[in-house]
Scaffold this active site. Structure first.
Site, PDB file in Angstrom:
ATOM      1  N   CYS A  82       2.486  -0.937  -7.378  1.00 48.57           N
ATOM      2  CA  CYS A  82       1.132  -0.607  -7.567  1.00 48.57           C
ATOM      3  C   CYS A  82       0.843   0.829  -8.318  1.00 48.57           C
ATOM      4  CB  CYS A  82       0.283  -0.644  -6.162  1.00 48.57           C
ATOM      5  SG  CYS A  82      -1.419  -0.576  -6.579  1.00 48.57           S
ATOM      6  N   HIS A 188       1.077  -6.089  -5.361  1.00 48.16           N
ATOM      7  CA  HIS A 188       1.500  -5.734  -3.890  1.00 48.16           C
ATOM      8  C   HIS A 188       2.506  -6.795  -3.283  1.00 48.16           C
ATOM      9  CE1 HIS A 188      -0.728  -2.058  -3.106  1.00 48.16           C
ATOM     10  NE2 HIS A 188      -1.534  -2.673  -3.922  1.00 48.16           N
ATOM     11  N   GLU A 190       4.342  -6.792  -0.793  1.00 43.42           N
ATOM     12  CA  GLU A 190       4.124  -6.659   0.627  1.00 43.42           C
ATOM     13  C   GLU A 190       2.891  -7.605   1.227  1.00 43.42           C
ATOM     14  OE1 GLU A 190       1.739  -3.205  -0.584  1.00 43.42           O
ATOM     15  OE2 GLU A 190       3.544  -4.351  -1.158  1.00 43.42           O
TER      16      GLU A 190
END
Length: 208
Positions: A82, A188, A190
Site C-alpha cells: 500500500c 493489502h 494481510e
C-alpha cells in the site's frame, strides 16, 4: 531467518505481523521494528503503510529510517504494501505535492483527477489484479484473483517494465510492481484471504 516489518507509525502493523508470522517457516523471527540495525541485518523486509504520503515521509525522516529503507530496498528481499509501494516513487500529487523516496522514477496520482463522476474515492473493497508478467510471488495465485484495496492514489511508474500487476478502476493502473529484489503491491495481502496469505508465503520463500 529474520524478517523486519518496518515500524514508522503508519498502518496496520500488527495485522501484517500476524499474517507474516502465520505463513513464516518454523523458527522465523518476525519483528515489528524501527531499529535500523535489526532492519539492516534482517533477511527479509516488509514495508507496510497506509494513510497520507506526507505523514509517511515525515515519520520516516523523524525516525531516521529513510536511508535504511533505501538501502535495504537495494539489497534484501523487499515487500512494499500500500503506502509502502507508493512512497517508492519520486513524487505524490497529495495536497500540494510530496517528495517521496525516489527508489523508482514515477509519480503517485489522485483518482479524483481522472474526473470520472461515478468513480468513488477512495477505492475501498475487493478488486482483481491482472498479472502482467510472471513472478514467483504470483505462484499458486490465479490471474485475476481478487485482493482487498483501500486507497485514493495510484502509482504511475516511468518504466512500464516495472508493472507486474494491473487493476481496473477508472483506468488500468499499476497495482503491483517488481524489479530484482523488490515486489510492491497496492492491495493489502494481510486482508486478502487465502490469495493474500499465499502471496506472503511466496515472499517468505522467494530467492531473488
Amino acid at each position: 531467518m529474520k524478517v523486519a516489518i518496518i515500524d514508522y507509525n503508519m498502518g496496520n502493523l500488527h495485522s501484517v505481523g500476524r499474517a507474516v508470522s502465520h505463513v513464516a517457516p518454523a523458527g522465523t523471527q518476525v519483528e515489528i521494528t524501527a531499529d535500523p540495525d535489526f532492519i539492516r541485518h534482517a533477511d527479509r523486509i516488509v514495508f507496510p503503510g497506509q494513510g497520507a504520503a506526507r505523514d509517511c515521509m515525515r515519520e520516516l525522516e523523524t525516525r531516521g529510517l529513510s536511508e535504511i529503507v533505501r538501502e535495504v530496498a537495494k539489497t534484501k528481499p523487499f515487500l512494499g504494501i500500500c503506502m509502502g509501494m507508493q512512497v517508492l516513487m519520486e513524487f505524490s500529487e497529495e495536497n500540494a505535492g510530496v517528495e517521496c523516496m525516489g527508489v523508482y522514477a514515477g509519480k503517485v496520482n489522485y483518482f479524483k483527477h481522472l474526473n470520472i463522476a461515478h468513480l468513488k474515492t477512495p477505492q475501498m473493497g475487493w478488486n482483481q489484479i491482472q498479472q502482467k508478467t510472471a513472478h514467483p510471488l504470483w505462484a499458486g495465485i490465479q490471474d485475476g484473483a481478487r485482493f482487498y484495496f483501500v486507497h485514493s492514489y495510484y502509482v504511475e511508474p516511468t518504466d512500464k517494465n516495472l508493472v507486474t500487476g494491473e487493476t481496473a478502476y477508472g483506468l488500468n493502473y499499476a497495482s503491483a510492481i517488481a524489479k530484482d529484489n523488490v515486489f510492491a503491491i497496492q492491495a493489502h495481502p494481510e486482508k486478502s484471504a487465502n490469495d493474500g496469505l499465499r502471496l506472503l508465503a511466496n515472499f517468505m520463500q522467494w530467492q531473488p
